[in-house]
Write a protein that holds these residues in place. Structure first.
Motif, mmCIF file in Angstrom:
data_model
loop_
_atom_site.group_PDB
_atom_site.id
_atom_site.type_symbol
_atom_site.label_atom_id
_atom_site.label_comp_id
_atom_site.label_asym_id
_atom_site.label_seq_id
_atom_site.Cartn_x
_atom_site.Cartn_y
_atom_site.Cartn_z
ATOM 1 N N ASP A 27 0.821 -0.867 -0.089
ATOM 2 C CA ASP A 27 0.177 0.083 0.016
ATOM 3 C C ASP A 27 0.906 1.170 -0.086
ATOM 4 O O ASP A 27 0.567 2.178 -0.920
ATOM 5 C CB ASP A 27 -0.909 0.131 1.400
ATOM 6 C CG ASP A 27 -2.429 -0.181 0.820
ATOM 7 O OD1 ASP A 27 -2.517 -0.723 -0.542
ATOM 8 O OD2 ASP A 27 -3.272 0.032 1.467
ATOM 9 N N LEU A 66 0.171 -0.118 -11.290
ATOM 10 C CA LEU A 66 0.286 -0.854 -9.712
ATOM 11 C C LEU A 66 0.750 -2.105 -9.705
ATOM 12 O O LEU A 66 -0.922 -2.910 -9.161
ATOM 13 C CB LEU A 66 -1.101 0.006 -8.833
ATOM 14 C CG LEU A 66 -0.814 1.315 -8.592
ATOM 15 C CD1 LEU A 66 -2.776 1.614 -8.496
ATOM 16 C CD2 LEU A 66 -0.175 2.020 -8.181
ATOM 17 N N LYS A 100 3.285 5.572 -6.597
ATOM 18 C CA LYS A 100 2.700 5.603 -6.893
ATOM 19 C C LYS A 100 2.164 6.764 -7.472
ATOM 20 O O LYS A 100 2.200 7.006 -8.749
ATOM 21 C CB LYS A 100 2.630 3.735 -7.300
ATOM 22 C CG LYS A 100 3.681 3.167 -7.834
ATOM 23 C CD LYS A 100 4.003 3.633 -10.034
ATOM 24 C CE LYS A 100 5.215 2.831 -9.957
ATOM 25 N NZ LYS A 100 5.527 1.721 -10.130
ATOM 26 N N ASP A 101 1.533 7.000 -7.194
ATOM 27 C CA ASP A 101 0.701 8.156 -7.126
ATOM 28 C C ASP A 101 0.627 9.446 -7.254
ATOM 29 O O ASP A 101 0.192 10.580 -8.176
ATOM 30 C CB ASP A 101 -0.709 8.504 -5.406
ATOM 31 C CG ASP A 101 -1.915 7.608 -5.722
ATOM 32 O OD1 ASP A 101 -2.037 6.740 -6.397
ATOM 33 O OD2 ASP A 101 -2.273 7.422 -4.463
ATOM 34 N N TYR A 160 -1.063 -4.394 -7.595
ATOM 35 C CA TYR A 160 -2.908 -4.090 -6.917
ATOM 36 C C TYR A 160 -2.633 -5.224 -8.342
ATOM 37 O O TYR A 160 -4.160 -6.212 -8.078
ATOM 38 C CB TYR A 160 -3.394 -2.613 -7.414
ATOM 39 C CG TYR A 160 -3.806 -2.096 -6.083
ATOM 40 C CD1 TYR A 160 -5.283 -2.305 -5.724
ATOM 41 C CD2 TYR A 160 -2.466 -0.883 -5.494
ATOM 42 C CE1 TYR A 160 -5.164 -1.126 -4.374
ATOM 43 C CE2 TYR A 160 -2.892 -0.749 -4.102
ATOM 44 C CZ TYR A 160 -4.028 -0.709 -3.710
ATOM 45 O OH TYR A 160 -4.467 -0.057 -2.018
ATOM 46 N N THR A 161 -2.693 -5.443 -9.190
ATOM 47 C CA THR A 161 -2.772 -6.293 -9.956
ATOM 48 C C THR A 161 -2.281 -7.080 -10.367
ATOM 49 O O THR A 161 -3.251 -8.511 -10.262
ATOM 50 C CB THR A 161 -1.422 -5.777 -11.678
ATOM 51 O OG1 THR A 161 -2.149 -4.134 -12.152
ATOM 52 C CG2 THR A 161 -2.103 -6.239 -12.664
ATOM 53 N N ALA A 179 2.630 1.369 -3.596
ATOM 54 C CA ALA A 179 0.716 1.727 -4.417
ATOM 55 C C ALA A 179 1.078 3.938 -3.993
ATOM 56 O O ALA A 179 0.983 4.927 -4.948
ATOM 57 C CB ALA A 179 -0.029 1.346 -4.197
ATOM 58 N N GLY A 180 0.535 4.164 -3.275
ATOM 59 C CA GLY A 180 1.078 5.898 -2.701
ATOM 60 C C GLY A 180 2.080 6.575 -2.836
ATOM 61 O O GLY A 180 1.533 7.971 -3.561
#
Lengths: 148, 104
Positions: B34, B47, B40-41, B50-51, B37-38
């Motif tokens: 997570d 992501l 990546k924002d 997530y994928t 992913a943050g």
């Protein structure tokens, strides 16, 4: 002083988004175009009917991708949100995600030896605040080959 | 088990219908993923965590659908549809459904 730091960090994040986001988008588009030409020979249809009746095998194929927008895109989108209108920065994000998911599906079908993919469908969902997830599903079909 | 997204199994004949079968899974990822992913924002891009998560969740939901279809005596599931939803922050629900049939 606090305000200055805040504005400074926003500017830095915008610059980072501009440099890295822009670069990764250009790279991604290049790789998408390359792979699309490679997989052009495999027909992909959303219709469910087949012209060929001699079928050897079928397989469910999927392709998915989760993608995040960069800071600059989100910032621009938030600004444009005030006046409304097209959010072109997000349009390219959606386009890339859809094409990538489609390519992954075609890749899986091609590896299996499919002659055609029918019943193709795309589904979209949102993850986090500015991320999207695209799922491509289809039915790969292998035709019966004439034995020699 | 034959799975298709269309209303038939190409090259086969449907002998019997067993009705709707479905499978669903809810999964959550760990905080480290997570966190990345943050990041990546800010820079954008795929992501991957997530994928992967969604792929695992999806295959598990499909497995459950297949198990249900098997218990009904079916050998194929047609008209398969997927639905993904965000149930809680960082958790994803995947729901898959279709019609169980017997083909020859």
């Amino acid at each position: 002083m606090n305000g200055l730091v805040e504005w400074g960090s926003v500017l830095v994040l915008l610059a980072v988004g501009f440099v890295f986001g822009g670069r990764s988008e250009r790279r991604h588009y290049k790789s998408i175009q390359n792979r699309e030409t490679k997989l052009l020979a495999l027909p992909l249809k959303s219709e469910t009917k087949l012209q060929v009746s001699e079928i050897e095998d079928v397989l469910l194929v999927t392709g998915s991708v989760a993608i995040a927008s960069d800071y600059l895109k989100t910032f621009i989108a938030n600004l444009k949100n005030i006046f409304g209108g097209r959010l072109s920065s997000f349009e390219s994000l959606m386009d890339r995600a859809r094409r990538e998911a489609t390519l992954r599906l075609k890749d899986q079908a091609a590896k299996w030896g499919a002659d055609e993919v029918i019943g193709f469908r795309l589904e979209t969902s949102t993850i986090r605040q500015n991320g999207i997830e695209i799922l491509a599903v289809g039915t790969a079909v292998k035709f019966k080959k004439l034995s020699t | 088990m034959i799975l298709t997204t269309i209303d038939q199994v190409p090259g086969r004949q449907i002998q019997e219908h067993y009705g709707l079968v479905s499978g669903s899974t809810v999964r959550s990822k760990n905080v480290f993923r997570d966190f990345f992913a943050g990041l990546k924002d800010i820079v954008g891009g795929e992501l991957k965590g997530y994928t992967e998560l969604l792929e695992e969740t999806r295959s598990e939901a499909l497995e459950r659908l297949v198990t249900q279809a098997e218990s009904k005596g079916a050998n194929a599931v047609i008209n398969i549809r997927f639905a993904t939803s965000d149930v809680a922050p960082g958790a994803a629900e995947v729901f898959v459904y279709g019609t169980a049939v017997r083909v020859i």
